[in-house]
Motif scaffolding. Sequence first.
Motif, PDB file in Angstrom:
ATOM      1  N   UNK A 188      -7.132-108.629  92.280  1.00 41.71           N
ATOM      2  CA  UNK A 188      -7.123-109.541  91.138  1.00 41.71           C
ATOM      3  C   UNK A 188      -5.680-109.922  90.842  1.00 41.71           C
ATOM      4  N   UNK A 189      -5.376-111.235  90.897  1.00 42.09           N
ATOM      5  CA  UNK A 189      -4.002-111.686  90.678  1.00 42.09           C
ATOM      6  C   UNK A 189      -3.959-112.776  89.615  1.00 42.09           C
ATOM      7  N   UNK A 190      -2.799-112.912  88.970  1.00 40.84           N
ATOM      8  CA  UNK A 190      -2.535-114.003  88.044  1.00 40.84           C
ATOM      9  C   UNK A 190      -1.574-114.984  88.702  1.00 40.84           C
ATOM     10  N   UNK A 191      -1.884-116.274  88.616  1.00 43.73           N
ATOM     11  CA  UNK A 191      -1.004-117.305  89.151  1.00 43.73           C
ATOM     12  C   UNK A 191      -0.022-117.717  88.051  1.00 43.73           C
ATOM     13  N   UNK A 192       1.255-117.435  88.258  1.00 46.71           N
ATOM     14  CA  UNK A 192       2.259-117.714  87.225  1.00 46.71           C
ATOM     15  C   UNK A 192       2.479-119.204  86.997  1.00 46.71           C
ATOM     16  N   UNK A 193       1.972-120.036  87.910  1.00 45.50           N
ATOM     17  CA  UNK A 193       2.102-121.483  87.731  1.00 45.50           C
ATOM     18  C   UNK A 193       1.089-122.027  86.728  1.00 45.50           C
ATOM     19  N   UNK A 240      -2.896-111.986  78.925  1.00 41.66           N
ATOM     20  CA  UNK A 240      -3.813-111.407  79.910  1.00 41.66           C
ATOM     21  C   UNK A 240      -3.197-110.239  80.664  1.00 41.66           C
ATOM     22  N   UNK A 241      -1.858-110.182  80.694  1.00 42.16           N
ATOM     23  CA  UNK A 241      -1.171-109.114  81.437  1.00 42.16           C
ATOM     24  C   UNK A 241      -0.777-107.951  80.550  1.00 42.16           C
ATOM     25  N   UNK A 242      -1.168-107.993  79.278  1.00 42.48           N
ATOM     26  CA  UNK A 242      -0.804-106.957  78.319  1.00 42.48           C
ATOM     27  C   UNK A 242      -1.990-106.036  78.050  1.00 42.48           C
ATOM     28  N   UNK A 243      -1.721-104.742  78.066  1.00 36.33           N
ATOM     29  CA  UNK A 243      -2.798-103.774  77.786  1.00 36.33           C
ATOM     30  C   UNK A 243      -3.263-103.893  76.337  1.00 36.33           C
ATOM     31  N   UNK A 244      -4.552-103.683  76.061  1.00 33.74           N
ATOM     32  CA  UNK A 244      -5.595-103.229  77.001  1.00 33.74           C
ATOM     33  C   UNK A 244      -6.303-104.373  77.717  1.00 33.74           C
ATOM     34  N   UNK A 245      -5.895-105.623  77.417  1.00 28.69           N
ATOM     35  CA  UNK A 245      -6.614-106.760  77.989  1.00 28.69           C
ATOM     36  C   UNK A 245      -6.454-106.831  79.510  1.00 28.69           C
ATOM     37  N   UNK A 246      -5.291-106.433  80.000  1.00 29.10           N
ATOM     38  CA  UNK A 246      -5.061-106.484  81.450  1.00 29.10           C
ATOM     39  C   UNK A 246      -6.127-105.690  82.197  1.00 29.10           C
ATOM     40  N   UNK A 278      -4.520-119.597  84.358  1.00 29.97           N
ATOM     41  CA  UNK A 278      -4.659-119.682  82.907  1.00 29.97           C
ATOM     42  C   UNK A 278      -3.545-120.573  82.355  1.00 29.97           C
ATOM     43  N   UNK A 279      -3.724-121.137  81.166  1.00 29.83           N
ATOM     44  CA  UNK A 279      -2.619-121.841  80.524  1.00 29.83           C
ATOM     45  C   UNK A 279      -1.465-120.869  80.279  1.00 29.83           C
ATOM     46  N   UNK A 280      -0.230-121.359  80.255  1.00 31.68           N
ATOM     47  CA  UNK A 280       0.926-120.463  80.081  1.00 31.68           C
ATOM     48  C   UNK A 280       0.814-119.542  78.881  1.00 31.68           C
ATOM     49  N   UNK A 281       0.239-120.047  77.783  1.00 32.34           N
ATOM     50  CA  UNK A 281       0.162-119.217  76.575  1.00 32.34           C
ATOM     51  C   UNK A 281      -0.773-118.026  76.744  1.00 32.34           C
ATOM     52  N   UNK A 282      -1.687-118.102  77.733  1.00 29.97           N
ATOM     53  CA  UNK A 282      -2.618-116.994  77.948  1.00 29.97           C
ATOM     54  C   UNK A 282      -2.134-116.010  79.012  1.00 29.97           C
ATOM     55  N   UNK A 283      -1.138-116.399  79.787  1.00 34.51           N
ATOM     56  CA  UNK A 283      -0.701-115.533  80.887  1.00 34.51           C
ATOM     57  C   UNK A 283      -0.159-114.198  80.373  1.00 34.51           C
TER      58      UNK A 283
END
Length: 284
Positions: free
Chosen positions: A257-262, A236-242, A228-233
């Motif tokens: 399910x993982x998020x790529x921090x890059x 996406x990791x914040x409840x309840x969206x996570x 995802x773009x940095x602004x969405x990372x």
Amino acid sequence: MSPQLVDRATADVARQLSGVSRLGVAFSGGVDSSVLLALAARALGPARVVAVLGVSPSLAADERAAAHEVARFIGVPLAEVETFEGDREAYRANGPDRCFHCKDELFTRISAATAVEHGLDAVAYGENADDVKRPDRPGARAAAAHQVLTPLATAGLTKADVRRIARALALPSADKPAAPCLASRIPHFTPVIPRKLAQIEQAEAALRRLGFTDLRVRHHGELARIELPPEDLRRSATEPLRAAVVEAVSAAGFRFVTLDLAGIQSGAFTRAAMASSPSAQEAP
């Protein structure tokens, strides 16, 4: 500046298409092919241009629908051509030259059927001047082999120019994020099969319904790596969206399910593979 840029680009395209009676534009609905289609319609007239959309399991249903919408907006007919790149062993093997085999299949199908049916005497596609400088675009070799025209690149139009033209023409795809085919989400040398493509399509469509517009779901077997773009990372990791992200991607058949921090890394698989194997750039 945009009206002048549009007029200049239209004139450049018109010069390149001098002598062409009916043009087919290899069309995806992305901003590059949309601008090419619009400029070609302005240069030749809409009745002398046909948008040609390749349809296969690597094309997401959302992308297919969007392509039809853009063609309708421009006022140019759209012809779908079924492609069978999945029948090619070299495509399924998914080396760094996968795009060559995909585009070779597309241009072969256009030449074999669509060109005859629609009376096309030339085909063009949306390569821009920035694309020419990239080493990770083996599909360009297929275009050259089939003598496909590249009006945007030949006119020296960069990606930024293309975006400006799209906005000036109010094209629906003007601000559309890049959307490579679904096969680009599968690591090289890992086979491309319909089941994986379907998983990726389902996961990405679910994430779009959650409000993410620019994304990739990379397929690593049981693991999905979301870019995802940095602004969405953070969002996406914040409840309840996570929890909703995990549920959406897990429903597509992924165990992890993982998020790529890059963040989003366009062409990451191909550039990495080519860097480790320079000979791959010479592959057919």
